[in-house]
Motif scaffolding. Structure first.
Motif, PDB file in Angstrom:
ATOM      1  N   PRO A  64       0.626  -1.184   0.291  1.00  0.00           N
ATOM      2  CA  PRO A  64      -0.094  -0.077   0.073  1.00  0.00           C
ATOM      3  C   PRO A  64       1.036   1.275   0.082  1.00  0.00           C
ATOM      4  O   PRO A  64       0.442   2.236  -0.702  1.00  0.00           O
ATOM      5  CB  PRO A  64      -0.788  -0.150   1.166  1.00  0.00           C
ATOM      6  CG  PRO A  64      -0.881  -1.611   1.433  1.00  0.00           C
ATOM      7  CD  PRO A  64       0.516  -2.346   1.017  1.00  0.00           C
ATOM      8  N   GLU A  65       1.940   1.270   0.741  1.00  0.00           N
ATOM      9  CA  GLU A  65       2.962   2.482   0.824  1.00  0.00           C
ATOM     10  C   GLU A  65       3.599   2.638  -0.643  1.00  0.00           C
ATOM     11  O   GLU A  65       3.571   3.683  -0.977  1.00  0.00           O
ATOM     12  CB  GLU A  65       3.959   2.385   1.917  1.00  0.00           C
ATOM     13  CG  GLU A  65       4.837   3.466   2.095  1.00  0.00           C
ATOM     14  CD  GLU A  65       5.793   3.388   3.106  1.00  0.00           C
ATOM     15  OE1 GLU A  65       6.994   3.631   2.886  1.00  0.00           O
ATOM     16  OE2 GLU A  65       5.792   2.156   3.777  1.00  0.00           O
ATOM     17  N   ARG A  68       1.572   4.280  -3.622  1.00  0.00           N
ATOM     18  CA  ARG A  68       1.416   5.850  -3.699  1.00  0.00           C
ATOM     19  C   ARG A  68       2.386   6.453  -4.982  1.00  0.00           C
ATOM     20  O   ARG A  68       1.956   7.501  -5.278  1.00  0.00           O
ATOM     21  CB  ARG A  68       1.946   6.598  -2.220  1.00  0.00           C
ATOM     22  CG  ARG A  68       1.070   6.160  -0.975  1.00  0.00           C
ATOM     23  CD  ARG A  68       1.845   6.775   0.107  1.00  0.00           C
ATOM     24  NE  ARG A  68       1.016   6.625   1.314  1.00  0.00           N
ATOM     25  CZ  ARG A  68      -0.033   7.240   1.897  1.00  0.00           C
ATOM     26  NH1 ARG A  68      -0.566   8.339   1.260  1.00  0.00           N
ATOM     27  NH2 ARG A  68      -0.283   6.814   3.024  1.00  0.00           N
ATOM     28  N   ARG A  69       3.390   5.664  -5.249  1.00  0.00           N
ATOM     29  CA  ARG A  69       4.271   6.108  -6.205  1.00  0.00           C
ATOM     30  C   ARG A  69       3.270   6.531  -7.580  1.00  0.00           C
ATOM     31  O   ARG A  69       2.298   5.669  -7.880  1.00  0.00           O
ATOM     32  CB  ARG A  69       5.214   5.153  -6.529  1.00  0.00           C
ATOM     33  CG  ARG A  69       6.056   5.578  -7.797  1.00  0.00           C
ATOM     34  CD  ARG A  69       7.078   4.469  -8.175  1.00  0.00           C
ATOM     35  NE  ARG A  69       7.621   4.652  -9.580  1.00  0.00           N
ATOM     36  CZ  ARG A  69       8.180   3.898 -10.263  1.00  0.00           C
ATOM     37  NH1 ARG A  69       8.219   2.593  -9.828  1.00  0.00           N
ATOM     38  NH2 ARG A  69       8.746   4.210 -11.376  1.00  0.00           N
ATOM     39  N   ARG A  70       3.566   7.702  -8.050  1.00  0.00           N
ATOM     40  CA  ARG A  70       2.952   7.989  -9.347  1.00  0.00           C
ATOM     41  C   ARG A  70       3.549   7.546 -10.577  1.00  0.00           C
ATOM     42  O   ARG A  70       4.681   7.925 -10.682  1.00  0.00           O
ATOM     43  CB  ARG A  70       2.940   9.599  -9.429  1.00  0.00           C
ATOM     44  CG  ARG A  70       2.395  10.383 -10.891  1.00  0.00           C
ATOM     45  CD  ARG A  70       1.293   9.874 -10.889  1.00  0.00           C
ATOM     46  NE  ARG A  70       0.477  10.382 -12.439  1.00  0.00           N
ATOM     47  CZ  ARG A  70      -0.229   9.869 -13.229  1.00  0.00           C
ATOM     48  NH1 ARG A  70      -1.234   8.773 -12.541  1.00  0.00           N
ATOM     49  NH2 ARG A  70      -0.941  10.466 -14.289  1.00  0.00           N
ATOM     50  N   LYS A  96      -6.299  -2.130   0.062  1.00  0.00           N
ATOM     51  CA  LYS A  96      -5.450  -0.852   0.703  1.00  0.00           C
ATOM     52  C   LYS A  96      -4.435  -0.381  -0.576  1.00  0.00           C
ATOM     53  O   LYS A  96      -4.465   0.866  -0.630  1.00  0.00           O
ATOM     54  CB  LYS A  96      -4.396  -1.643   1.525  1.00  0.00           C
ATOM     55  CG  LYS A  96      -5.161  -1.922   2.930  1.00  0.00           C
ATOM     56  CD  LYS A  96      -4.410  -2.728   4.059  1.00  0.00           C
ATOM     57  CE  LYS A  96      -5.071  -3.102   5.173  1.00  0.00           C
ATOM     58  NZ  LYS A  96      -4.375  -3.976   6.045  1.00  0.00           N
ATOM     59  N   GLN A  99      -6.669   1.823  -2.563  1.00  0.00           N
ATOM     60  CA  GLN A  99      -7.086   3.165  -1.834  1.00  0.00           C
ATOM     61  C   GLN A  99      -5.724   4.193  -2.069  1.00  0.00           C
ATOM     62  O   GLN A  99      -6.098   5.374  -2.143  1.00  0.00           O
ATOM     63  CB  GLN A  99      -7.021   2.902  -0.248  1.00  0.00           C
ATOM     64  CG  GLN A  99      -8.211   2.280   0.062  1.00  0.00           C
ATOM     65  CD  GLN A  99      -8.602   1.850   1.469  1.00  0.00           C
ATOM     66  OE1 GLN A  99      -7.331   1.543   2.154  1.00  0.00           O
ATOM     67  NE2 GLN A  99      -9.541   1.956   2.082  1.00  0.00           N
ATOM     68  N   TYR A 100      -4.519   3.468  -1.978  1.00  0.00           N
ATOM     69  CA  TYR A 100      -3.365   4.524  -2.053  1.00  0.00           C
ATOM     70  C   TYR A 100      -2.868   4.876  -3.525  1.00  0.00           C
ATOM     71  O   TYR A 100      -2.210   5.834  -3.939  1.00  0.00           O
ATOM     72  CB  TYR A 100      -2.271   4.029  -1.384  1.00  0.00           C
ATOM     73  CG  TYR A 100      -2.372   4.094   0.121  1.00  0.00           C
ATOM     74  CD1 TYR A 100      -2.500   5.357   0.938  1.00  0.00           C
ATOM     75  CD2 TYR A 100      -2.490   2.872   0.881  1.00  0.00           C
ATOM     76  CE1 TYR A 100      -2.628   5.481   2.019  1.00  0.00           C
ATOM     77  CE2 TYR A 100      -2.808   3.103   2.222  1.00  0.00           C
ATOM     78  CZ  TYR A 100      -2.962   4.388   2.975  1.00  0.00           C
ATOM     79  OH  TYR A 100      -3.083   4.374   4.348  1.00  0.00           O
ATOM     80  N   MET A 101      -3.311   4.181  -4.473  1.00  0.00           N
ATOM     81  CA  MET A 101      -2.775   4.303  -5.935  1.00  0.00           C
ATOM     82  C   MET A 101      -3.458   5.677  -6.332  1.00  0.00           C
ATOM     83  O   MET A 101      -4.640   6.129  -5.935  1.00  0.00           O
ATOM     84  CB  MET A 101      -3.612   3.233  -6.839  1.00  0.00           C
ATOM     85  CG  MET A 101      -2.837   1.959  -6.874  1.00  0.00           C
ATOM     86  SD  MET A 101      -3.488   0.663  -7.866  1.00  0.00           S
ATOM     87  CE  MET A 101      -2.897   1.487  -9.599  1.00  0.00           C
ATOM     88  N   ASP A 102      -2.827   6.235  -7.354  1.00  0.00           N
ATOM     89  CA  ASP A 102      -3.116   7.461  -8.118  1.00  0.00           C
ATOM     90  C   ASP A 102      -4.283   7.169  -9.062  1.00  0.00           C
ATOM     91  O   ASP A 102      -4.197   6.326  -9.795  1.00  0.00           O
ATOM     92  CB  ASP A 102      -1.875   7.990  -8.709  1.00  0.00           C
ATOM     93  CG  ASP A 102      -2.305   9.377  -9.370  1.00  0.00           C
ATOM     94  OD1 ASP A 102      -3.471   9.862  -9.719  1.00  0.00           O
ATOM     95  OD2 ASP A 102      -1.371  10.428  -9.374  1.00  0.00           O
ATOM     96  N   LYS A 103      -5.363   7.712  -8.677  1.00  0.00           N
ATOM     97  CA  LYS A 103      -6.487   7.669  -9.414  1.00  0.00           C
ATOM     98  C   LYS A 103      -6.685   8.070 -10.919  1.00  0.00           C
ATOM     99  O   LYS A 103      -7.391   7.865 -11.647  1.00  0.00           O
ATOM    100  CB  LYS A 103      -7.759   8.070  -8.781  1.00  0.00           C
ATOM    101  CG  LYS A 103      -8.074   7.734  -7.310  1.00  0.00           C
ATOM    102  CD  LYS A 103      -7.930   6.030  -7.084  1.00  0.00           C
ATOM    103  CE  LYS A 103      -8.176   5.670  -5.747  1.00  0.00           C
ATOM    104  NZ  LYS A 103      -6.948   5.933  -4.842  1.00  0.00           N
TER     105      LYS A 103
END
Length: 266
Positions: A64-65, A68-70, A96, A99-103
């Motif tokens: 999940p952490e 977060r990478r774009r 999870k 949730q953290y992925m760039d939409k």
């Protein structure tokens, strides 16, 4: 079956893809509890010596952490596992990650599990998303021998229907297509009203491995003989292409595996 769960930490969760038209793949899991006998992902057991395919699942606990990478471009989930295999119900690792992925990422998910319906709320947040279900019409003896631990075909078809009713883009990944076992026409007839497009993949006998080849030869000799016979095989492919054309449906193509790893896409 008792599953060995291995917890690891990854350096990255996005891997540059070798799949045509796909920029990245994301695998928060490696290994798969569905343990389909033909699964091409078995090759990773060479580098992950945890035991036989289907007896272990590696979970990337920091996925999940890392999500977060774009990244720029399209992302496919997953290529060496099923994002919604049974352990996901407990761990919620896929949820999870979503949730953290760039939409803004273009996301495509392929699964065999109705558990994907749990995450419709998150999937709808992506600017562009599609969900595919692997369907192959295996029931009864075929399913018991080839993929006994997977959700039923009916459940998978119902998932496509529900996703369509939620105004989501859907596709049916008809795979593996095995002569005399996979009823492609029946699948298309049943799903064409709520599927946006289809992808057809003929069994890659070599990638399925020697154990599956022996299973096919013993229990479904007619299918095996068609797969290994040059004339019978290409006759089957012609009939398959002709039947698909009759439906006048949108398709991303047909992948035909023959002569080892050579792929013919038509």
């Amino acid at each position: 079956m008792e599953i060995n769960i291995i917890k690891t930490k990854a350096k990255s969760i996005y891997t540059k893809s070798k799949i045509p038209g796909v920029d990245y793949v994301i695998n928060q899991y490696a290994g798969c509890q569905f343990a389909c006998k033909y699964c091409y992902a078995k090759f990773i057991c060479r580098w992950k010596p945890y035991g036989e395919w289907g007896t272990w699942v590696e979970t990337k606990v920091n996925a999940p952490e890392l999500a977060r990478r774009r990244v720029e471009g399209s992302v496919v989930m997953s290529s060496i596992s099923d994002a919604y295999q049974p352990i996901e119900r407990e761990l919620k690792l896929t949820r999870k990650v979503l949730q953290y992925m760039d939409k803004r990422n273009e996301l495509s998910i392929l699964t065999k599990s109705p558990l994907v319906l749990r995450d419709i709320d998150l999937l709808k947040l992506f600017e562009k998303v599609e969900v595919g279900l692997t369907i192959n019409s295996f029931e009864g003896k075929e399913k018991a021998l080839i993929e006994p631990l997977t959700p039923s075909q009916k459940l998978r078809v119902d998932v496509l229907k529900e996703l369509h009713e939620e105004n989501m883009t859907t596709y049916a990944f008809i795979s593996p297509i095995i002569p005399h076992l996979t009823d492609v026409e029946a699948i298309v007839r049943e799903t064409k009203d709520f599927v946006d497009y289809y992808f057809f993949e003929v069994l890659n006998l070599r990638a399925a491995g020697g154990e599956f080849q022996r299973l096919l030869k013993e229990h479904f000799p007619e299918s095996y003989e068609t797969m290994v016979g040059e004339e019978k095989f290409w006759s089957f492919i012609k009939e398959l292409k002709d039947s698909i054309k009759r439906f006048n449906i949108k398709t991303e193509g047909i992948e035909v595996h023959k002569q080892g790893w050579k792929v013919v896409r038509v």
